[in-house]
Design a protein around this motif. Structure first.
Motif, PDB file in Angstrom:
ATOM      1  N   THR A  44     -14.400   1.197  -0.467  1.00 26.69           N
ATOM      2  CA  THR A  44     -14.010   0.641  -1.768  1.00 26.69           C
ATOM      3  C   THR A  44     -13.792  -0.860  -1.626  1.00 26.69           C
ATOM      4  OG1 THR A  44     -11.625   0.912  -1.386  1.00 26.69           O
ATOM      5  CG2 THR A  44     -12.817   2.789  -2.352  1.00 26.69           C
ATOM      6  N   ALA A  78     -16.457  -0.358   4.649  1.00 28.77           N
ATOM      7  CA  ALA A  78     -15.420  -0.107   3.644  1.00 28.77           C
ATOM      8  C   ALA A  78     -15.996   0.736   2.519  1.00 28.77           C
ATOM      9  CB  ALA A  78     -14.892  -1.425   3.100  1.00 28.77           C
ATOM     10  N   GLU A 137     -10.468  -1.571   0.062  1.00 27.95           N
ATOM     11  CA  GLU A 137     -10.474  -1.387   1.511  1.00 27.95           C
ATOM     12  C   GLU A 137     -11.097  -2.586   2.214  1.00 27.95           C
ATOM     13  OE1 GLU A 137     -12.066   1.830   4.867  1.00 27.95           O
ATOM     14  OE2 GLU A 137     -12.301   2.254   2.721  1.00 27.95           O
ATOM     15  N   GLU A 142       0.818  -1.207   0.000  1.00 26.99           N
ATOM     16  CA  GLU A 142       0.000   0.000   0.000  1.00 26.99           C
ATOM     17  C   GLU A 142       0.858   1.265   0.000  1.00 26.99           C
ATOM     18  OE1 GLU A 142      -4.099   0.923   2.194  1.00 26.99           O
ATOM     19  OE2 GLU A 142      -2.407   0.890   3.585  1.00 26.99           O
ATOM     20  N   ARG A 176      -8.605  -5.364   2.256  1.00 29.26           N
ATOM     21  CA  ARG A 176      -7.557  -5.074   3.236  1.00 29.26           C
ATOM     22  C   ARG A 176      -8.017  -5.463   4.640  1.00 29.26           C
ATOM     23  NH1 ARG A 176      -6.853  -1.174   6.790  1.00 29.26           N
ATOM     24  NH2 ARG A 176      -8.442   0.181   5.865  1.00 29.26           N
ATOM     25  N   LYS A 177      -9.231  -5.086   4.996  1.00 29.95           N
ATOM     26  CA  LYS A 177      -9.735  -5.377   6.335  1.00 29.95           C
ATOM     27  C   LYS A 177      -9.862  -6.882   6.575  1.00 29.95           C
ATOM     28  CE  LYS A 177     -12.108  -1.025   7.260  1.00 29.95           C
ATOM     29  NZ  LYS A 177     -13.345  -0.375   7.711  1.00 29.95           N
TER      30      LYS A 177
END
Length: 349
Positions: A281, A279, A284, A125, A287-288
């Motif tokens: 997007t 989130a 995102e 990232e 990622r979580k």
């Protein structure tokens, strides 16, 4: 001088034959390698350039180049290879190799250490965000000075995905060609199968979302050869392979544009868990989900950066002796200054 004049004349003769039509032209492309500290970037570059030398730790930003001839008896194309050391600790150096002069022929190779999944997302990232921001600034300036080139660059980001691809409007292509390499597959394959599945699936999504190619590699010659195929495509314009390997129990090999969201599937978590996540997007959300299994480490790369002056590979006797002497003088000065300060008699008023 006469020798150089002859060489220049010969090149001009080859490039501009009597019929006025160019037979060929020399390509120059640039590739920036960045990624995990000690992730194997130097080894990959050396194997790509067919050099047998032992890799050394990269200091800051290093440069080398390679040459390839597309056909027999033709001038060799040139590829400029830049390597950013230090993981994410030297992000500001990214702006040095990527300029408005070479942006149209520039590509990025992001090497991620599969054996350290807790550092994987943060490394990816940070590096991609800084690179994208810098490239976007260059494109914005070009829109004012050379709008045709800027428009061509923007269109090129979409070229890896055909307009009839079902995900054409769902992805966010990186502004310049991108290859993601998962290194140290030999260690990665010893992981629990569920962990391998999560990492593989996540990197497939990220690569597809950014319009990038993805390959897993290690020190194995066979795997390095696969990575070399995709690097040569970026560096020398060779045809990229159309073969695909998506089995999480095997090394992934997915050239850009040959994956899809339907094949990748949803993030590896239950619907109830995903429903609780906020989130903005798709990136995102992934990622979580990823960080639920692999919480990111809070350690800073800057703290791990060694002092190059203490690195034995850069040892120079005369310089080191003088440096040691100056260090001793500095320490003596500090002690004297501290002593003088303590002995000073300040007026209580």
């Amino acid at each position: 001088d006469a020798l150089w004049d002859l060489a220049i004349a010969e090149v001009e003769k080859r490039e501009n034959p009597d019929d006025g039509v160019k037979q060929w032209e020399v390509w120059e492309k640039s590739v920036l390698f960045m990624g995990s500290k000690n992730g194997g970037k130097t080894t990959i570059i050396l194997r790509c350039l067919e050099r047998e030398e032992a890799p050394k730790p990269t200091l800051a930003l290093e440069y080398t180049f390679g040459r390839r001839a597309r056909r027999h008896n033709t001038p060799k194309d040139v590829a400029h290879f830049w390597e950013l050391g230090g993981g994410t600790s030297l992000l500001e150096l990214i702006r040095i190799p990527i300029t408005s002069y070479n942006i149209g022929s520039f590509a990025v190779v992001l090497v991620l250490d599969l054996s350290r999944p807790n550092e994987l997302w943060t490394t990816m990232e940070n590096l991609l965000q800084v690179t994208r921001s810098h490239v976007n600034k260059i494109v914005t300036k070009l829109e004012k000075t050379n709008p045709e080139i800027a428009a061509e660059l923007k269109q090129r980001t979409r070229n890896n995905l055909q307009r009839d691809h079902p995900d054409y409007e769902l992805v966010d292509p990186f502004p310049i060609p991108l290859l993601i390499i998962g290194s140290k597959f030999d260690i990665f394959q010893e992981f629990d199968s569920e962990m391998r599945k999560i990492i593989s699936k996540t990197l497939r999504f990220v690569s597809h979302y950014y319009g990038a190619s993805l390959v897993f590699t290690s020190k194995s010659e066979a795997l390095l050869l696969k990575a070399r195929v995709l690097i040569n495509h970026l560096a020398f314009g060779y045809d990229k392979s159309k073969s695909v390997s998506v089995d999480p129990s095997k090394p992934l090999f997915i050239p850009s544009g040959l994956d899809s969201l339907s094949q990748i599937g949803p993030p590896p978590a239950s619907d109830s868990v995903i429903g609780k996540m906020r989130a903005n997007t798709p990136l995102e959300l992934w990622r979580k989900v990823f960080e639920q299994t692999f919480p990111p480490k809070s350690s800073c790369d800057l703290q791990d950066t060694k002092d190059p002056a203490q690195d034995t590979q850069y040892a120079e006797y005369e310089v080191d002796v003088m440096r040691a002497q100056k260090n001793q003088e500095l320490e003596q000065y500090k002690r004297n200054a501290s002593k003088s300060w303590k002995e000073m008699d300040f007026d209580s008023d």
